[in-house]
Design a protein around this motif. Structure first.
Motif, short mmCIF file in Angstrom:
data_model
loop_
_atom_site.label_atom_id
_atom_site.label_comp_id
_atom_site.label_asym_id
_atom_site.label_seq_id
_atom_site.Cartn_x
_atom_site.Cartn_y
_atom_site.Cartn_z
N VAL A 1 -0.33 2.65 -13.53
CA VAL A 1 0.05 2.13 -12.14
C VAL A 1 1.59 2.00 -11.93
O VAL A 1 1.91 2.21 -10.70
CB VAL A 1 -0.60 0.60 -12.44
CG1 VAL A 1 -0.14 -0.21 -11.28
CG2 VAL A 1 -1.99 0.59 -12.48
N HIS A 2 2.39 1.88 -12.81
CA HIS A 2 3.85 1.78 -12.63
C HIS A 2 4.32 2.92 -11.67
O HIS A 2 5.22 2.70 -10.78
CB HIS A 2 4.44 1.41 -13.53
CG HIS A 2 4.48 0.15 -14.04
ND1 HIS A 2 4.81 -0.18 -15.41
CD2 HIS A 2 3.55 -0.99 -13.64
CE1 HIS A 2 4.67 -1.58 -15.35
NE2 HIS A 2 3.76 -2.03 -14.48
N PRO A 3 4.08 4.24 -12.09
CA PRO A 3 4.63 5.28 -11.14
C PRO A 3 4.09 5.61 -9.82
O PRO A 3 4.94 5.64 -8.74
CB PRO A 3 4.01 6.55 -12.09
CG PRO A 3 3.96 6.04 -13.17
CD PRO A 3 3.49 4.74 -13.16
N LEU A 4 2.87 4.84 -9.61
CA LEU A 4 2.16 4.88 -8.03
C LEU A 4 2.88 3.75 -7.38
O LEU A 4 3.16 4.11 -6.37
CB LEU A 4 0.96 4.70 -8.42
CG LEU A 4 0.11 5.92 -9.11
CD1 LEU A 4 -1.58 5.01 -9.38
CD2 LEU A 4 -0.19 7.06 -8.52
N VAL A 5 3.04 2.74 -8.17
CA VAL A 5 3.87 1.55 -7.26
C VAL A 5 5.29 2.17 -7.20
O VAL A 5 5.79 1.83 -5.96
CB VAL A 5 3.96 0.27 -8.30
CG1 VAL A 5 4.73 -0.90 -7.67
CG2 VAL A 5 2.42 -0.18 -8.47
N GLY A 6 5.93 2.59 -8.20
CA GLY A 6 7.51 2.88 -7.85
C GLY A 6 7.43 3.94 -6.58
O GLY A 6 8.32 3.83 -5.67
N ALA A 7 6.58 5.05 -6.62
CA ALA A 7 6.54 6.01 -5.47
C ALA A 7 6.38 5.25 -4.08
O ALA A 7 7.01 5.65 -3.12
CB ALA A 7 5.52 7.03 -5.51
N ARG A 8 5.34 4.46 -4.02
CA ARG A 8 5.19 3.78 -2.93
C ARG A 8 6.33 2.78 -2.40
O ARG A 8 6.70 2.60 -1.38
CB ARG A 8 3.84 2.81 -2.96
CG ARG A 8 3.46 1.97 -1.55
CD ARG A 8 3.07 2.69 -0.60
NE ARG A 8 2.69 2.25 0.71
CZ ARG A 8 3.21 2.63 2.01
NH1 ARG A 8 3.81 3.43 2.01
NH2 ARG A 8 2.60 1.69 2.83
N ALA A 9 6.91 2.17 -3.25
CA ALA A 9 8.23 1.17 -3.38
C ALA A 9 9.34 2.00 -2.25
O ALA A 9 9.99 1.72 -1.66
CB ALA A 9 8.46 0.55 -4.64
N ALA A 10 9.41 3.11 -3.09
CA ALA A 10 10.58 3.83 -2.53
C ALA A 10 10.56 4.36 -1.34
O ALA A 10 11.21 4.63 -0.31
CB ALA A 10 10.51 5.34 -3.58
N GLU A 11 9.12 4.58 -0.73
CA GLU A 11 8.72 4.87 0.64
C GLU A 11 8.87 3.88 1.33
O GLU A 11 9.68 4.08 2.68
CB GLU A 11 7.15 5.61 0.55
CG GLU A 11 6.79 6.19 1.81
CD GLU A 11 5.21 6.12 1.81
OE1 GLU A 11 4.67 6.10 2.42
OE2 GLU A 11 4.47 6.57 0.58
N LEU A 12 8.64 2.61 0.99
CA LEU A 12 8.70 1.58 1.78
C LEU A 12 10.45 1.25 2.00
O LEU A 12 10.74 0.92 3.11
CB LEU A 12 7.98 0.26 1.46
CG LEU A 12 6.71 0.39 1.39
CD1 LEU A 12 5.87 -0.64 0.78
CD2 LEU A 12 6.19 0.17 2.88
N GLU A 13 11.08 1.51 1.01
CA GLU A 13 12.45 1.26 1.13
C GLU A 13 12.92 2.04 1.87
O GLU A 13 14.03 1.73 2.80
CB GLU A 13 12.88 1.41 -0.37
CG GLU A 13 14.70 0.99 -0.44
CD GLU A 13 14.69 1.11 -1.86
OE1 GLU A 13 15.31 2.10 -2.35
OE2 GLU A 13 14.88 0.19 -2.79
N ARG A 14 12.87 3.35 2.08
CA ARG A 14 13.33 4.28 3.13
C ARG A 14 12.84 3.84 4.44
O ARG A 14 13.85 4.23 5.47
CB ARG A 14 12.89 5.90 2.64
CG ARG A 14 13.29 6.61 1.39
CD ARG A 14 12.80 7.97 1.59
NE ARG A 14 11.47 7.94 1.39
CZ ARG A 14 10.82 8.35 0.16
NH1 ARG A 14 11.53 8.06 -0.92
NH2 ARG A 14 9.41 8.52 -0.02
N GLU A 15 11.89 3.42 4.74
CA GLU A 15 11.34 2.92 6.02
C GLU A 15 12.11 1.72 6.49
O GLU A 15 12.10 1.41 7.63
CB GLU A 15 10.08 2.63 6.15
CG GLU A 15 9.19 3.82 5.83
CD GLU A 15 7.73 3.35 5.79
OE1 GLU A 15 7.19 2.26 5.74
OE2 GLU A 15 6.86 4.29 5.47
N ALA A 16 13.04 0.93 5.57
CA ALA A 16 13.43 -0.32 5.94
C ALA A 16 14.88 -0.16 6.73
O ALA A 16 15.16 -1.07 7.52
CB ALA A 16 13.99 -1.03 4.67
N GLY A 17 15.37 0.84 6.42
CA GLY A 17 16.72 1.19 7.21
C GLY A 17 18.05 0.67 6.50
O GLY A 17 18.18 0.05 5.51
N ALA A 18 18.95 1.53 6.77
CA ALA A 18 20.23 1.48 6.23
C ALA A 18 21.29 0.13 6.01
O ALA A 18 21.71 -0.30 5.01
CB ALA A 18 21.24 2.68 6.51
#
Length: 202
Positions: free
Chosen positions: A87-104
């Motif tokens: 589960v953790h690698p899948l969660v990490g990948a999705r979290a990174a995607e959401l982080e990129r969408e959050a903005g600088a």
């Protein structure tokens, strides 16, 4: 962007703290919510979990039977590690995607229940720990969440100790008291996060 790890033991009140931070303007990335998403029916995550743990952890409708899986993994550290490895690698990948969408310019709060257990503190600019005594945690789990005392104690024992969490804290929120004592503390934490975010971008 300021990346903040938010953690706390079960029953410490982390959800209330994250709710307040979002109300002030933080972007929340909730690992528990993502962990549920990555094992929804039809996902590679659920297929991998079912392959590892067998069909007994699936409900009749094909969804994950969390109680059945929990009974296995909370009783056996090796089985818990096997689940985390899926589960953790899948969660990490999705979290990174959401982080990129959050903005600088965002203050991004990563709600990570197992931050201390999994040595994740270095991934964040700073760590906020929601702290409560074991007695308070137990009382909330039994009286507010309806757990049996033995279940509550087992869940607490499966997590890091209070001392281990506090050892990785840059900022601490004391949530041993009533709810009205929490908001001023969290407001202070938010102001500190804004100061640190300004310092990183300024």
């Amino acid at each position: 962007m300021l990346k903040v790890g938010l953690t706390g033991g079960i029953g410490a009140g982390k959800s209330e703290v994250s709710r307040l931070l979002v109300s002030y303007g933080a972007v929340l990335i909730d690992s528990d919510r993502i962990a549920r998403e990555v094992v929804e029916p039809g996902t590679p995550g659920l297929a991998a979990v079912a392959e590892e743990f067998g069909p007994d952890i699936l409900a009749p409708d094909g969804t994950l039977d969390r109680a059945a899986l929990g009974a296995v993994v909370f009783a056996d550290p090796d089985r818990r590690a096997a689940l985390n490895a899926i589960v953790h690698p899948l969660v990490g990948a999705r979290a990174a995607e959401l982080e990129r969408e959050a903005g600088a310019e965002a203050v991004v709060i990563h709600d990570v229940p197992l931050l201390a257990e999994n040595g994740l503190a270095p991934l964040y600019d700073l760590v906020v720990v929601v702290d409560a005594s074991a007695e308070t945690q137990l009382d909330r789990l039994v009286n507010l969440r309806g757990m049996t005392e033995s279940d509550a104690r087992a869940r607490m024992a499966a997590q890091a100790t209070r001392e281990e969490r506090l050892a990785v804290a840059d900022l601490t929120v004391d949530n041993d008291g009533p709810l009205e004592a929490l908001e001023p503390q969290v407001r202070g934490v938010w102001e500190e996060l804004l100061r640190r975010a300004a310092a990183t971008t300024g």
